[in-house]
Write a protein that holds these residues in place. Structure first.
Motif, PDB file in Angstrom:
ATOM      1  N   VAL B  12       0.856  -1.192   0.000  1.00  9.90           N
ATOM      2  CA  VAL B  12       0.000   0.000   0.000  1.00  9.90           C
ATOM      3  C   VAL B  12       0.892   1.243   0.000  1.00  9.90           C
ATOM      4  O   VAL B  12       1.458   1.611   1.022  1.00  9.90           O
ATOM      5  N   PRO B  13       1.030   1.892  -1.164  1.00  7.58           N
ATOM      6  CA  PRO B  13       1.836   3.123  -1.206  1.00  7.58           C
ATOM      7  C   PRO B  13       1.124   4.260  -0.473  1.00  7.58           C
ATOM      8  O   PRO B  13      -0.063   4.498  -0.692  1.00  7.58           O
ATOM      9  N   LEU B  14       1.871   4.934   0.406  1.00  8.94           N
ATOM     10  CA  LEU B  14       1.301   5.964   1.275  1.00  8.94           C
ATOM     11  C   LEU B  14       2.205   7.189   1.185  1.00  8.94           C
ATOM     12  O   LEU B  14       3.413   7.086   1.423  1.00  8.94           O
ATOM     13  N   VAL B  15       1.626   8.346   0.850  1.00 10.65           N
ATOM     14  CA  VAL B  15       2.435   9.562   0.774  1.00 10.65           C
ATOM     15  C   VAL B  15       2.119  10.472   1.960  1.00 10.65           C
ATOM     16  O   VAL B  15       0.954  10.606   2.354  1.00 10.65           O
ATOM     17  N   VAL B  37       5.830   3.738   2.824  1.00  6.91           N
ATOM     18  CA  VAL B  37       5.669   5.135   3.215  1.00  6.91           C
ATOM     19  C   VAL B  37       6.626   6.011   2.417  1.00  6.91           C
ATOM     20  O   VAL B  37       7.841   5.827   2.470  1.00  6.91           O
ATOM     21  N   MET B  38       6.067   6.954   1.690  1.00  5.85           N
ATOM     22  CA  MET B  38       6.873   7.894   0.903  1.00  5.85           C
ATOM     23  C   MET B  38       6.881   9.239   1.630  1.00  5.85           C
ATOM     24  O   MET B  38       5.842   9.878   1.776  1.00  5.85           O
ATOM     25  N   PHE B  39       8.049   9.620   2.097  1.00  6.48           N
ATOM     26  CA  PHE B  39       8.162  10.829   2.914  1.00  6.48           C
ATOM     27  C   PHE B  39       9.486  11.484   2.591  1.00  6.48           C
ATOM     28  O   PHE B  39      10.542  10.877   2.771  1.00  6.48           O
ATOM     29  N   ARG B  74       1.745   7.429  -7.380  1.00 10.87           N
ATOM     30  CA  ARG B  74       1.709   6.069  -6.843  1.00 10.87           C
ATOM     31  C   ARG B  74       0.792   5.930  -5.632  1.00 10.87           C
ATOM     32  O   ARG B  74       0.307   4.836  -5.336  1.00 10.87           O
ATOM     33  N   ALA B  75       0.571   7.029  -4.928  1.00 11.92           N
ATOM     34  CA  ALA B  75      -0.073   6.949  -3.607  1.00 11.92           C
ATOM     35  C   ALA B  75      -1.495   6.402  -3.661  1.00 11.92           C
ATOM     36  O   ALA B  75      -2.329   6.852  -4.455  1.00 11.92           O
ATOM     37  N   GLU B  76      -1.754   5.457  -2.799  1.00 16.40           N
ATOM     38  CA  GLU B  76      -3.113   4.942  -2.600  1.00 16.40           C
ATOM     39  C   GLU B  76      -3.724   5.625  -1.372  1.00 16.40           C
ATOM     40  O   GLU B  76      -4.933   5.841  -1.301  1.00 16.40           O
ATOM     41  N   PHE B  79      -1.439  11.038   3.652  1.00 22.00           N
ATOM     42  CA  PHE B  79      -1.575  11.733   4.918  1.00 22.00           C
ATOM     43  C   PHE B  79      -1.661  13.212   4.597  1.00 22.00           C
ATOM     44  O   PHE B  79      -0.704  13.826   4.155  1.00 22.00           O
ATOM     45  N   ASP B  80      -2.830  13.782   4.779  1.00 22.37           N
ATOM     46  CA  ASP B  80      -3.123  15.185   4.526  1.00 22.37           C
ATOM     47  C   ASP B  80      -3.100  15.482   3.014  1.00 22.37           C
ATOM     48  O   ASP B  80      -2.916  14.600   2.198  1.00 22.37           O
ATOM     49  N   PHE B  81      -3.336  16.746   2.693  1.00 28.51           N
ATOM     50  CA  PHE B  81      -3.533  17.150   1.312  1.00 28.51           C
ATOM     51  C   PHE B  81      -2.251  17.738   0.722  1.00 28.51           C
ATOM     52  O   PHE B  81      -1.444  18.321   1.449  1.00 28.51           O
TER      53      PHE B  81
END
Lengths: 349, 349
Positions: B12-15, B37-39, B74-76, B79-81
């Motif tokens: 699960v890609p998460l930005v 997690v993409m950060f 990529r993000a599914e 976190f926030d906009f």
């Protein structure tokens, strides 16, 4: 008055010795037909604000003075003290058996009167100040924790940039003094999510241990972990100067001090130094060493100090609450039951 | 995302799309191995204060911009906009199924994004602000009820004369909005001895009646008996301008208004007029019609106004609490269970 016994059918002369609203005197009168309530506002001090029991004295004419002394001479019960002539109150009132004070604290007041406490019972109005004083404590803590001074500064500068403050929630606060005021303060703080440390006097040999509170001699141990120190304790020889320079130095940097007790429980010069040095985050002071606070006191000009001129207990409905306590005690007195809030010379309150 | 189903074994890609402390990003990573997690703080806005999710944007190099758009593509889960390009957020993130916002209120934010809410679920951080905001409400009410401005004035004048204020205890306060913030505020007020009136929106036909609260259309009836009016409601088409001139005029003289909702729920010119005329006792405003509040606004110079620049929800540990909500929702998302705080376009929050 060491032994309580029912009054029976005899009349009970009662003098109202400090200013009180006539409507509340009627409430007292209505308690029992045996009461002979002596109340003449003309002879009493002139209150300077709502619920003022000190007031300002007018000179009495010879006739007024005679009437006043006649009242004192007859009185068996007195509502509050005759503050006009503290030193001769006992001699003027040979029949006095009970004084219901209008204040929660008695230590300082009783020093002015030469009362034989084996003959005269003194009861305080302890409890009457619990609501307004615990509210003042919460207001003062929030004032500093939410950084209201910072908000007021931003307002002056018309500055709408974000302002980060802390939460009272999650802070650790010690409350020294676990009477009515301290207990109510602790309950409120706990509901607001504060971790509280209750601090009481060491128990006397005949008293049970109180495991839910620590004793004042251990205060210095917990001091480094406190976000705030709240003082609600009575002033007694044992508590005078309790919050000394060593304890103040031991407090966590940024700690807030709130004193709604008496000025003398704290080393005021050490407090001022700690505030000036920025060791403490702030102080809310309802009391001072010398009252009125001297005009040259540095406390007036310190930005991180909130001063309440011995007013935190003031509330518009305060007298009604004092009279509630008095009426309850009057019924007990007439029935020969033990009074509430009896002054204990051993404890000093 | 209308149907929740378990994620299964797929990644699960998460930005992370707004500034966040790296230690808290680690907390998110630790939730589950399936999370990618993409950060990259380099690509995000620069926070201007603790827990700032808006921040100030730096220009991105071409390479940085490409990396950022790759993350969004990529993000599914976000976190926030992405506030850098609100209008193209939806197009840049075709795989997005869920946005966890960092704010409790969403109505205004969602207007900026062209999101297809049938495809993307938005959850708010409702609840995270309940402690700091309800504390601010209590702080503001005590500021006015205990007349802190009067104490500060006396301090400037070095005036140690008694200061009588009211008690919060016994007052009647309406809280409009019965979500997490309103409910926590009501609970605190009740514990402090305040008589509360909970005011909520009228129920929809499919909702049960809520007899413990009155509906907003009846607010004008209770207005004449209120010592304070506290606004914690969401801004929706139904609540815009709810506190209008008629309602303000109906409030008991001396009433205090506390707005921690949104500026547009109140008729600001009517509020200013009522404050200038002395009809209202004071106002504590965390929000305004135009933010930042315009420098020429009379609110800056009114003595009976406390201004908090949209900061009352700010607390040092706020991000940790938002991340707690996010992590709980992440576990729900991975398991296919319903998310908490889902934005409902029908209600508008």
């Amino acid at each position: 008055m060491t032994d309580a016994m029912p009054v029976g059918d005899r009349p009970v002369p009662l003098v109202v010795a400090s200013p009180l609203d006539p409507a509340l005197v009627d409430v007292i009168r209505a308690v029992d037909d045996r009461l002979e309530v002596m109340f003449d506002p003309e002879l009493l001090a002139v209150p300077q604000h709502a619920s003022d029991h000190l007031g300002v004295f007018r000179p009495l004419t010879r006739e007024q003075d005679a009437r006043w002394h006649d009242m004192l001479a007859r009185a068996e019960v007195s509502f509050d003290f005759d503050r006009r002539e503290p030193g001769s109150f006992a001699r003027s009132s040979p029949n006095l058996r009970w004084i219901q004070a209008a204040s929660a604290g008695l230590g300082q007041a009783l020093q002015q009167y030469e009362l034989d406490l084996s003959k005269v019972t003194v009861t305080s109005a302890a409890g009457v100040h619990a609501e307004p004083l615990s509210e003042f404590v919460i207001a003062a803590l929030l004032y500093f924790v939410k950084d209201i001074p910072g908000l007021l500064q931003k307002k002056r500068e018309r500055d709408w940039t974000r302002h980060t403050s802390r939460t009272l929630y999650g802070r650790r606060v010690a409350v020294v003094g676990t009477g009515a005021i301290g207990s109510r303060t602790i309950a409120k703080l706990q509901f607001l999510g504060v971790e509280t440390v209750a601090v009481g006097r060491p128990p006397r040999p005949d008293e049970p241990a109180r495991p839910e509170r620590i004793t004042t001699d251990r205060l210095v141990e917990v001091a480094p972990e406190l976000d705030a120190l709240v003082l609600t304790l009575p002033l007694t020889p044992a508590t005078e100067g309790l919050i000394d320079a060593e304890l103040i130095a031991a407090l966590r940097p940024g700690c807030i001090v709130v004193n709604v007790a008496r000025g003398k429980v704290i080393d005021e010069p050490a407090l001022i130094e700690a505030l000036q040095a920025g060791h403490l985050g702030g102080a809310a002071l309802d009391v001072a060493w010398h009252e009125p606070l001297l005009p040259e006191s540095p406390l007036w000009s310190l930005g991180n100090v909130l001063i309440s001129p011995h007013s935190a207990a003031m509330a518009a409905d305060q007298n009604a609450r004092i009279v509630e306590i008095f009426c309850d005690n009057l019924r007990r007195y007439l029935d020969g039951r033990p009074l509430r809030n009896v002054y204990d010379p051993r404890r000093g309150y």
